[in-house]
Structure formats: structure tokens, C-alpha cells
Design an enzyme around this catalytic site. Structure first.
Site, short mmCIF file in Angstrom:
data_model
loop_
_atom_site.label_atom_id
_atom_site.label_comp_id
_atom_site.label_asym_id
_atom_site.label_seq_id
_atom_site.Cartn_x
_atom_site.Cartn_y
_atom_site.Cartn_z
N HIS A 62 37.64 31.66 35.16
CA HIS A 62 38.97 31.98 34.62
C HIS A 62 39.96 30.83 34.76
O HIS A 62 40.01 30.15 35.78
CB HIS A 62 39.50 33.31 35.17
CG HIS A 62 39.84 33.39 36.62
ND1 HIS A 62 41.10 33.10 37.09
CD2 HIS A 62 39.12 33.76 37.70
CE1 HIS A 62 41.13 33.31 38.40
NE2 HIS A 62 39.95 33.70 38.80
N ASP A 163 41.43 28.96 42.94
CA ASP A 163 41.10 30.22 42.28
C ASP A 163 41.79 30.22 40.91
O ASP A 163 42.96 30.54 40.82
CB ASP A 163 41.57 31.38 43.16
CG ASP A 163 41.33 32.75 42.54
OD1 ASP A 163 40.62 32.83 41.54
OD2 ASP A 163 41.88 33.73 43.08
N GLU A 193 42.40 36.93 34.25
CA GLU A 193 41.53 37.51 35.28
C GLU A 193 42.36 38.11 36.41
O GLU A 193 42.04 39.18 36.95
CB GLU A 193 40.58 36.44 35.83
CG GLU A 193 39.47 36.99 36.73
CD GLU A 193 39.84 37.14 38.20
OE1 GLU A 193 39.07 37.77 38.94
OE2 GLU A 193 40.91 36.65 38.62
N GLU A 194 43.42 37.40 36.79
CA GLU A 194 44.19 37.80 37.98
C GLU A 194 44.96 39.10 37.78
O GLU A 194 45.50 39.64 38.73
CB GLU A 194 45.14 36.67 38.40
CG GLU A 194 44.44 35.39 38.86
CD GLU A 194 43.70 35.53 40.18
OE1 GLU A 194 43.76 36.61 40.80
OE2 GLU A 194 43.04 34.56 40.57
N ASP A 216 33.45 31.98 40.46
CA ASP A 216 34.77 32.25 41.02
C ASP A 216 34.72 31.97 42.52
O ASP A 216 33.65 31.81 43.10
CB ASP A 216 35.19 33.70 40.74
CG ASP A 216 36.70 33.88 40.65
OD1 ASP A 216 37.45 33.06 41.25
OD2 ASP A 216 37.14 34.83 39.99
N HIS A 302 44.60 32.97 47.42
CA HIS A 302 45.91 33.47 47.00
C HIS A 302 47.04 32.97 47.90
O HIS A 302 48.08 33.64 48.03
CB HIS A 302 45.94 35.00 46.83
CG HIS A 302 45.20 35.44 45.59
ND1 HIS A 302 45.50 36.60 44.91
CD2 HIS A 302 44.21 34.86 44.89
CE1 HIS A 302 44.71 36.71 43.86
NE2 HIS A 302 43.90 35.66 43.84
#
Ligand code: CO
Ligand code: ZN
Length: 330
Positions: A62, A163, A193-194, A216, A302
Site C-alpha cells: 500500500h 508502513d 489501506e490504513e 506489509d 504507527h
């Protein structure tokens, strides 16, 4: 490879606003694919044709990243915001965000009555240097990603958007190295995606693959008081067995392990108890696909210093190429 990593991780591209990322990746892969297209949601799809004897394989990495979106601007010129994807307010104060046009803002919070408590996102604001709503460079609906330069500390590589820009790097490098394959391989650089693996769902429904592999990041169990997990930073490519959204196809997991063992590629088996990837929507698209995921171990997911290990990145590329260059016997 650090040059490519730096280029991608520093670029702007919160979910739903991936245009700049898509242009960057398109530039990297245009000489590596037989066909390139963009679907209505914005997924970038690059097909590398096989010799006709194999399967239809979809690879998904992604392009989007977590970020913020302005909800309203106060009359004093401070922008309030909501989250795009999973944010941790503990990472907010003093952090900087960058909007699509390059406008930079700093994040601060209302005075806290109890500093031991985590404040909700509504207590934070972005200061872009405005003095009123009228002279504020950002408006409701404007989206920003975090701003943090790439750091290479030896083999430990840190950035605000490992990410999943590092998954994009693995896909691009695999495209470069894959000289021939029995399979028609669709490399999908997916959007959104998130916010719930939305782009890959659309791409999988269109492509209708036999096999789907997401690339990922995953968590590691090797930091203080981490959720116990048998994945270490630098411990090898992580072959996903299960996460909270998907149980990987057992035959595909077996093929991944076999290829790793034949190629002396270090690997670890991943069971992630929270979170999922683009492999989930691929698995349950149309009539279903055999889905799995090669994960890049990543500390501090994150946060703005998501950290991967260069050896793991290399091992993930090698594993992906080893899988794609041979028949996949499920
Ligand atoms: Co994520
Ligand atoms: Zn991700």
C-alpha cells in the site's frame, strides 16, 4: 536501495491522497512492467506477464500512510483535525505535519488539566502560522502526512511511513530482479489501506487472482513490554500464518517456507494478534484466492520513527522473487 527508500518514505501520501506517491512509483516502474494502469480508486497496477504456464498472482503493497485531516479552523487560525488511519496521540505534541502543497504545521494541545491522562484527538490543534481562519493556508478537508526525515542508523532504517512504503520498495525491487516467471504477476500499489484495506479490495475484485500476497510491515516482540511475539527485528522475512483478519492459505505458507529454505533465506513465522493487511480483502474477493503475506518486521509501527532492518528488507525481496520465479504448487 536507501536512496529509493528515502524518496518513498519522505513523500506525501495520506490515505485518499496518494497522487504524488503514485507518480513517484510510476516513474520507478514504468520500464519494468508490460502493462500499467490506474483503476477508479487510484490503485496503480503493473502487470509483468509470465510464460503462460502459471497462475494469476496479485502482489499488494500500500502506497498510503496514516495522517490527519483538518475538520475546521478557529477564528484565531488554529486548525483542528481528525485522524486518517490509526494514530496515537502520544506521538502528537511537537510533531510536524505537511500538507499536499508543502504547507508545514506544528501540533500542540490545549492546556491539560491532568497530564497523566491521554487527551482525545479533539484537544490537539495544528499551527501553520496563521492569525485568522481567513489567512490560514489550510481548509477543512485538507489532509497532511507527518514530516520526518529518513534516518539510516547502520542497518536500522527509520521513517514516518515505513508502513508501507517499505513494502512498495520490496515490490519495486522484486519487479527489477524478476527476470522470468511462469505467472502473470500483477504488482498492485494500493490506496486506502490504513482506513480499512479499501483499495486492495477493488483491485482484487478486478484482477481476480488465483494467489495473492500482501507485502506489509508487522510488529516485533523484541522491545520493552511488547506483546509477546516470535518476530524480531533483523530476524528474517516474516511469513504470516495468521493475523486478526486472515488465516493465510496453508499451502501458500508451505510454498513460502520451502522457497526460503531452498534459498537459505532467513525467515520467521508471524502470528499477529492485532491488525491485518491487504491480504484479507484479496482472500475473500470474488470467489476467493489463496492469500498470504510476507511481512517486514517493524518496530514502533504507527509512530513517526517506524524502524525496519536492511537485512530483513533484502530477505523479503529475495523470498518474493524466489516464490514468483517458480511454479506455485498449492
Ligand atoms: Co499501518
Ligand atoms: Zn501497512
Amino acid at each position: 536501495m536507501n536512496e529509493l527508500i528515502k524518496k518513498l518514505v519522505e513523500a506525501y501520501g495520506p490515505s485518499g491522497f496518494e497522487d504524488q506517491m503514485r507518480d513517484l512509483i510510476h516513474e520507478e516502474i514504468k520500464s519494468l512492467a508490460d502493462e500499467i494502469s490506474v483503476d477508479p480508486m487510484g490503485n496503480l497496477i503493473a502487470l509483468k506477464k509470465g510464460d503462460g504456464s502459471g497462475l494469476k498472482v496479485m502482489i499488494a503493497a500500500h502506497m498510503d500512510e496514516i495522517g490527519v485531516m483538518v475538520t475546521h479552523v478557529s477564528k484565531e487560525g488554529f486548525a483542528r483535525f481528525t485522524n486518517i488511519g490509526g494514530l496515537n496521540p502520544q506521538t502528537f505534541i511537537g510533531n510536524r505535519v505537511q500538507f499536499a502543497d508543502g504547507t508545514v504545521g506544528i501540533i500542540h494541545a490545549d492546556r491539560a488539566t491532568d497530564r497523566s491522562k491521554n487527551q482525545p484527538i479533539s484537544k490537539y490543534f495544528i499551527d501553520v502560522g496563521a492569525t485568522s481562519a481567513e489567512d490560514c493556508a489550510v481548509k477543512p478537508g485538507d489532509a497532511a502526512g507527518f514530516l520526518r526525515p529518513f534516518l539510516a542508523n547502520g542497518k536500522r532504517l527509520s521513517a514516518k511511513s515505513m508502513d508501507d512504503r517499505i513494502g512498495c520498495v520490496v515490490a519495486i525491487e522484486a519487479m527489477r530482479r524478476l527476470a522470468q516467471s511462469p505467472h502473470d504477476v500483477y504488482f498492485v500499489f494500493s490506496v486506502q489501506e490504513e482506513v480499512g484495506t479499501r483499495g486492495a479490495q477493488i483491485a482484487a475484485n478486478r484482477i481476480d487472482p488465483d494467489v495473492g500476497i500482501a507485502l506489509d510491515v508487522t510488529l516485533t516482540g523484541d522491545v520493552p513490554e511488547a506483546v509477546p511475539m516470535a518476530v524480531d527485528l533483523g530476524g528474517g522475512a516474516a511469513i504470516k500464518v495468521k493475523d486478526s483478519g486472515m488465516i493465510a492459505h496453508a499451502g501458500l505458507v508451505k510454498v513460502m517456507k520451502q522457497r526460503a529454505e531452498e534459498g537459505d533465506i532467513p525467515y520467521q513465522l508471524e502470528v499477529l494478534t492485532a491488525g491485518t493487511t491487504d491480504a484479507r480483502p484479496i482472500q475473500i474477493s470474488n470467489g476467493g484466492a489463496a492469500a498470504g503475506c510476507i511481512s517486514i518486521p517493524c518496530r514502533y509501527v504507527h509512530s513517526q520513527s517506524e524502524t525496519v532492518h536492511a537485512d530483513d528488507v533484502e530477505n523479503c525481496i529475495q523470498l518474493l522473487v524466489a516464490i514468483l520465479e517458480k511454479p506455485i504448487d498449492l
